[in-house]
Design an enzyme around this catalytic site. Structure first.
Site, PDB file in Angstrom:
ATOM      1  N   GLY A 258       5.975   0.949   6.050  1.00  0.00           N
ATOM      2  CA  GLY A 258       6.908   0.009   5.424  1.00  0.00           C
ATOM      3  C   GLY A 258       7.103   0.276   3.947  1.00  0.00           C
ATOM      4  N   CYS A 259       6.025   0.575   3.254  1.00  0.00           N
ATOM      5  CA  CYS A 259       6.105   0.827   1.816  1.00  0.00           C
ATOM      6  C   CYS A 259       6.854   2.119   1.519  1.00  0.00           C
ATOM      7  CB  CYS A 259       4.707   0.838   1.205  1.00  0.00           C
ATOM      8  SG  CYS A 259       3.897  -0.774   1.366  1.00  0.00           S
ATOM      9  N   THR A 260       6.689   3.097   2.382  1.00  0.00           N
ATOM     10  CA  THR A 260       7.426   4.351   2.218  1.00  0.00           C
ATOM     11  C   THR A 260       8.912   4.119   2.459  1.00  0.00           C
ATOM     12  OG1 THR A 260       5.490   5.640   2.846  1.00  0.00           O
ATOM     13  CG2 THR A 260       7.630   6.734   3.032  1.00  0.00           C
TER      14      THR A 260
ATOM     15  N   ARG B 292       0.836  -1.204   0.000  1.00  0.00           N
ATOM     16  CA  ARG B 292       0.000   0.000   0.000  1.00  0.00           C
ATOM     17  C   ARG B 292       0.866   1.248   0.000  1.00  0.00           C
ATOM     18  NH1 ARG B 292      -4.017  -0.367  -1.882  1.00  0.00           N
ATOM     19  NH2 ARG B 292      -4.671  -2.097  -0.614  1.00  0.00           N
TER      20      ARG B 292
ATOM     21  N   ALA C 122      10.228   2.302  -0.677  1.00  0.00           N
ATOM     22  CA  ALA C 122      10.295   3.182  -1.841  1.00  0.00           C
ATOM     23  C   ALA C 122      11.408   4.208  -1.699  1.00  0.00           C
ATOM     24  CB  ALA C 122       8.945   3.882  -2.048  1.00  0.00           C
TER      25      ALA C 122
END
Length: 157
Positions: A43-45, A38, A48
């Protein structure tokens, strides 16, 4: 997970700007295809921004990076803009591409069961085969791990 040496499933998806991106358009080069659950979550930030912070090294090696989630294009545009992400984020809203890469299915969180994207990464070689596969990756330092493994394959700047 797809096995090393297996053909990488082709895909064509819209990126954060609504432009189509296709794996086939990158035949002849290495491509990192990383799946994340998401946009704009912690975590995704972290993951990325890890790719962002070493993106120059991927570029110097001629390696394309695609981040794929089931977020809509509008969410990807905001995510890319908010964090200055220099690579393409692709929208796989129905999870079909993630499914083809064994990176989509039933998840459990806080007692709820739902379908979603698993945090897996693949490196596709110039012939369109899986060169490296990472299952359930930790977002911290994952991009650096991939660069180290690419160097082991002889993919240097």
């Amino acid at each position: 997970m797809l096995d090393q040496g297996a053909p990488a499933p082709n895909f064509e998806l819209p990126d954060q700007y609504g432009e189509r991106a296709s794996l086939a358009d990158h035949r002849g080069e290495y491509v990192v295809v990383y799946f994340y659950p998401r946009a704009d979550t912690p975590g995704c930030t972290t993951e990325a921004c890890g790719f962002r912070d070493v993106y120059d090294e991927f570029e110097a090696r001629g390696v394309t990076v695609f981040g794929i989630s089931d977020d809509p294009v509008s969410d990807l545009a905001d995510f890319a803009d908010d964090y200055d992400l220099p690579f393409r984020l692709l929208s796989d809203e129905d999870g079909a591409v993630a499914s083809a890469y064994d990176s989509y299915g039933e998840k459990n969180m806080f007692g709820n069961t739902f379908d979603g994207v698993f945090r897996n990464t693949y490196v596709v070689d110039p012939e369109g085969e899986i060169a490296l596969a990472y299952e359930g990756v930790s977002p911290e330092d994952h991009a650096v791990e991939i660069l180290d493994d690419l160097a082991d394959l002889g993919v240097d700047a």
